[in-house]
Design a protein around this motif. Structure first.
Motif, PDB file in Angstrom:
ATOM      1  N   ALA A  41       0.838  -1.211   0.000  1.00  0.00           N
ATOM      2  CA  ALA A  41       0.000   0.000   0.000  1.00  0.00           C
ATOM      3  C   ALA A  41       0.869   1.256   0.000  1.00  0.00           C
ATOM      4  O   ALA A  41       1.957   1.273   0.576  1.00  0.00           O
ATOM      5  CB  ALA A  41      -0.919   0.003   1.220  1.00  0.00           C
ATOM      6  N   VAL A  88       1.260   4.546   1.586  1.00  0.00           N
ATOM      7  CA  VAL A  88       0.796   5.152   2.835  1.00  0.00           C
ATOM      8  C   VAL A  88       1.135   6.643   2.820  1.00  0.00           C
ATOM      9  O   VAL A  88       2.260   7.013   2.485  1.00  0.00           O
ATOM     10  CB  VAL A  88       1.487   4.492   4.047  1.00  0.00           C
ATOM     11  CG1 VAL A  88       0.940   5.052   5.353  1.00  0.00           C
ATOM     12  CG2 VAL A  88       1.341   2.979   4.001  1.00  0.00           C
ATOM     13  N   ALA A  89       0.187   7.467   3.200  1.00  0.00           N
ATOM     14  CA  ALA A  89       0.458   8.910   3.266  1.00  0.00           C
ATOM     15  C   ALA A  89       1.546   9.170   4.296  1.00  0.00           C
ATOM     16  O   ALA A  89       1.478   8.665   5.422  1.00  0.00           O
ATOM     17  CB  ALA A  89      -0.812   9.654   3.663  1.00  0.00           C
ATOM     18  N   ASP A  90       2.557   9.932   3.927  1.00  0.00           N
ATOM     19  CA  ASP A  90       3.611  10.274   4.875  1.00  0.00           C
ATOM     20  C   ASP A  90       3.121  11.302   5.892  1.00  0.00           C
ATOM     21  O   ASP A  90       3.632  11.372   7.003  1.00  0.00           O
ATOM     22  CB  ASP A  90       4.829  10.825   4.134  1.00  0.00           C
ATOM     23  CG  ASP A  90       5.533   9.745   3.328  1.00  0.00           C
ATOM     24  OD1 ASP A  90       5.550   8.585   3.801  1.00  0.00           O
ATOM     25  OD2 ASP A  90       6.039  10.039   2.235  1.00  0.00           O
ATOM     26  N   ASN A 130       2.977  10.830   9.591  1.00  0.00           N
ATOM     27  CA  ASN A 130       2.372   9.568  10.002  1.00  0.00           C
ATOM     28  C   ASN A 130       3.475   8.616  10.453  1.00  0.00           C
ATOM     29  O   ASN A 130       4.601   8.698   9.962  1.00  0.00           O
ATOM     30  CB  ASN A 130       1.633   8.928   8.815  1.00  0.00           C
ATOM     31  CG  ASN A 130       0.210   9.425   8.682  1.00  0.00           C
ATOM     32  OD1 ASN A 130      -0.435   9.763   9.671  1.00  0.00           O
ATOM     33  ND2 ASN A 130      -0.281   9.477   7.458  1.00  0.00           N
ATOM     34  N   PRO A 131       3.152   7.698  11.368  1.00  0.00           N
ATOM     35  CA  PRO A 131       4.159   6.699  11.740  1.00  0.00           C
ATOM     36  C   PRO A 131       4.467   5.808  10.538  1.00  0.00           C
ATOM     37  O   PRO A 131       3.623   5.626   9.660  1.00  0.00           O
ATOM     38  CB  PRO A 131       3.480   5.904  12.857  1.00  0.00           C
ATOM     39  CG  PRO A 131       2.025   6.150  12.693  1.00  0.00           C
ATOM     40  CD  PRO A 131       1.886   7.507  12.074  1.00  0.00           C
ATOM     41  N   ILE A 142       4.559   2.471   9.126  1.00  0.00           N
ATOM     42  CA  ILE A 142       3.929   1.185   9.472  1.00  0.00           C
ATOM     43  C   ILE A 142       4.910   0.037   9.266  1.00  0.00           C
ATOM     44  O   ILE A 142       5.061  -0.840  10.124  1.00  0.00           O
ATOM     45  CB  ILE A 142       2.654   0.968   8.628  1.00  0.00           C
ATOM     46  CG1 ILE A 142       1.660   2.096   8.887  1.00  0.00           C
ATOM     47  CG2 ILE A 142       2.035  -0.393   8.936  1.00  0.00           C
ATOM     48  CD1 ILE A 142       0.476   2.107   7.928  1.00  0.00           C
ATOM     49  N   PHE A 163       7.818  -1.903  -0.167  1.00  0.00           N
ATOM     50  CA  PHE A 163       7.870  -1.376  -1.525  1.00  0.00           C
ATOM     51  C   PHE A 163       8.494   0.016  -1.479  1.00  0.00           C
ATOM     52  O   PHE A 163       8.386   0.709  -0.478  1.00  0.00           O
ATOM     53  CB  PHE A 163       6.448  -1.256  -2.106  1.00  0.00           C
ATOM     54  CG  PHE A 163       6.016  -2.479  -2.849  1.00  0.00           C
ATOM     55  CD1 PHE A 163       5.740  -3.645  -2.166  1.00  0.00           C
ATOM     56  CD2 PHE A 163       5.894  -2.464  -4.231  1.00  0.00           C
ATOM     57  CE1 PHE A 163       5.355  -4.790  -2.839  1.00  0.00           C
ATOM     58  CE2 PHE A 163       5.501  -3.605  -4.922  1.00  0.00           C
ATOM     59  CZ  PHE A 163       5.230  -4.773  -4.233  1.00  0.00           C
ATOM     60  N   GLU A 221       9.731   5.242  -6.510  1.00  0.00           N
ATOM     61  CA  GLU A 221      10.610   6.406  -6.663  1.00  0.00           C
ATOM     62  C   GLU A 221      10.495   6.972  -8.068  1.00  0.00           C
ATOM     63  O   GLU A 221      10.315   6.226  -9.026  1.00  0.00           O
ATOM     64  CB  GLU A 221      12.074   6.015  -6.391  1.00  0.00           C
ATOM     65  CG  GLU A 221      12.337   5.450  -4.996  1.00  0.00           C
ATOM     66  CD  GLU A 221      12.175   6.473  -3.879  1.00  0.00           C
ATOM     67  OE1 GLU A 221      12.099   7.683  -4.172  1.00  0.00           O
ATOM     68  OE2 GLU A 221      12.110   6.052  -2.704  1.00  0.00           O
ATOM     69  N   LYS A 278      14.431   0.875   6.747  1.00  0.00           N
ATOM     70  CA  LYS A 278      13.208   0.179   7.154  1.00  0.00           C
ATOM     71  C   LYS A 278      13.500  -1.156   7.821  1.00  0.00           C
ATOM     72  O   LYS A 278      12.711  -1.623   8.625  1.00  0.00           O
ATOM     73  CB  LYS A 278      12.331  -0.067   5.925  1.00  0.00           C
ATOM     74  CG  LYS A 278      12.041   1.189   5.115  1.00  0.00           C
ATOM     75  CD  LYS A 278      10.642   1.656   5.311  1.00  0.00           C
ATOM     76  CE  LYS A 278      10.389   2.916   4.498  1.00  0.00           C
ATOM     77  NZ  LYS A 278       9.071   3.470   4.764  1.00  0.00           N
TER      78      LYS A 278
HETATM   79  O1  C5P Z   1       9.338   5.691   2.790  1.00  0.00           O
HETATM   80  P1  C5P Z   1       8.452   5.234   1.700  1.00  0.00           P
HETATM   81  O2  C5P Z   1       7.052   5.769   1.771  1.00  0.00           O
HETATM   82  O3  C5P Z   1       9.019   5.334   0.319  1.00  0.00           O
HETATM   83  O4  C5P Z   1       8.366   3.657   1.968  1.00  0.00           O
HETATM   84  C1  C5P Z   1       7.547   2.826   1.224  1.00  0.00           C
HETATM   85  C2  C5P Z   1       7.281   1.543   1.967  1.00  0.00           C
HETATM   86  O5  C5P Z   1       7.000   1.822   3.324  1.00  0.00           O
HETATM   87  C3  C5P Z   1       6.059   0.838   1.436  1.00  0.00           C
HETATM   88  O6  C5P Z   1       6.208  -0.545   1.687  1.00  0.00           O
HETATM   89  C4  C5P Z   1       4.952   1.438   2.269  1.00  0.00           C
HETATM   90  O7  C5P Z   1       3.861   0.574   2.341  1.00  0.00           O
HETATM   91  C5  C5P Z   1       5.632   1.623   3.607  1.00  0.00           C
HETATM   92  N1  C5P Z   1       5.200   2.784   4.403  1.00  0.00           N
HETATM   93  C6  C5P Z   1       4.632   2.561   5.634  1.00  0.00           C
HETATM   94  N2  C5P Z   1       4.232   3.621   6.415  1.00  0.00           N
HETATM   95  C7  C5P Z   1       4.434   4.887   6.010  1.00  0.00           C
HETATM   96  C8  C5P Z   1       5.042   5.137   4.763  1.00  0.00           C
HETATM   97  C9  C5P Z   1       5.408   4.054   3.979  1.00  0.00           C
HETATM   98  O8  C5P Z   1       4.481   1.397   6.012  1.00  0.00           O
HETATM   99  N3  C5P Z   1       4.034   5.880   6.786  1.00  0.00           N
END
Ligand code: C5P
Length: 224
Positions: A95, A97-99, A126-127, A129, A146, A149, A168
């Protein structure tokens, strides 16, 4: 006959994109359609896995033959991913995820009549995940992240992926290029799979289903 190399494996896949509400009728979102995550969930199902799809605002219908749990915001997605991942062998965060999310959600509609010609929004982080799932990981669980970029230089693109997987701590990172016409909302995809040290352990291009099967191959190789 298809291989059943995921027989009995519980696989949790998040797909789609989160929506962060501004008011009762508006949100901040992204262009992720959920197709790559859905393709992964289908491929895992067809290879024998017991699949849970955590669905964040999908553009398409979720597939049959799996449990589907909806999540809309990053905070909902986080809670559901932690609950669902507890007894999973493989966790895939596909997914988008909104930063950031709006720091406050307006109880009523934000009205231009009240706000005038400019509107300032304050967003809060956002944290992460994926990072939280890695920290809570049980023994032998494989966690896949994932990275989407837009960097066009191939070396710089790989470096971004390497830095991300280190940050990560996931076992694998699927790196794919996105832009206005690539990656999101399209039927094909092109990815590089990195391991936790940043080494390339897989490459795939083609339909999202083909790419999904190659990602599952890389997961199976990790498990042995
Ligand atoms: O840092 P970035 O958003 O590029 O990282 C992408 C990966 O981190 C994806 O697997 C996405 O699902 C996850 N992600 C997350 N929580 C966030 C931002 C991204 O789990 N707040």
């Amino acid at each position: 006959a298809r291989s059943r190399d995921f027989d009995g494996v519980r696989v949790v896949v998040s797909a789609g994109g989160t929506r962060e509400p501004l008011d009762p009728v508006r949100f901040l979102g992204n262009r992720s359609s959920g197709r790559q995550g859905i393709a992964l969930a289908e491929a895992a199902r067809d290879r024998g896995a017991d699949v849970t799809l955590v669905a964040a605002n999908l553009d398409v219908q979720p597939p049959q033959g799996m449990r589907v749990v909806p999540a809309s915001t990053a905070s909902e997605l986080r809670e559901i991913m932690h609950a669902e991942s507890r007894d999973a062998g493989v966790v895939i965060m596909a997914a988008a995820v909104a930063d950031y999310r709006p720091d406050t959600v307006s109880e009523g509609k934000i009205k231009k009549e009240d706000r005038g010609d400019t509107l300032q929004l304050t967003l809060v982080r956002n944290p992460d995940i994926l990072r939280g799932l890695v920290e809570a990981r049980a023994n032998n669980q494989i966690i896949v992240g994932f990275a989407a970029e837009t960097e066009r230089n191939p070396d710089a693109f790989l470096d971004l992926g390497r830095a991300k997987v280190r940050r990560k701590g996931s076992d694998l990172l699927v790196l794919n290029r996105v832009g206005w016409t690539e990656g999101f909302a399209t039927s094909g995809n092109e990815v590089v799979v990195l391991d936790t040290r940043g080494d390339i352990v897989g490459e795939a291009s083609g339909s999202k289903r083909d790419v999904a099967d190659r990602i599952l191959d890389a997961i199976i190789r990790r498990q042995r």
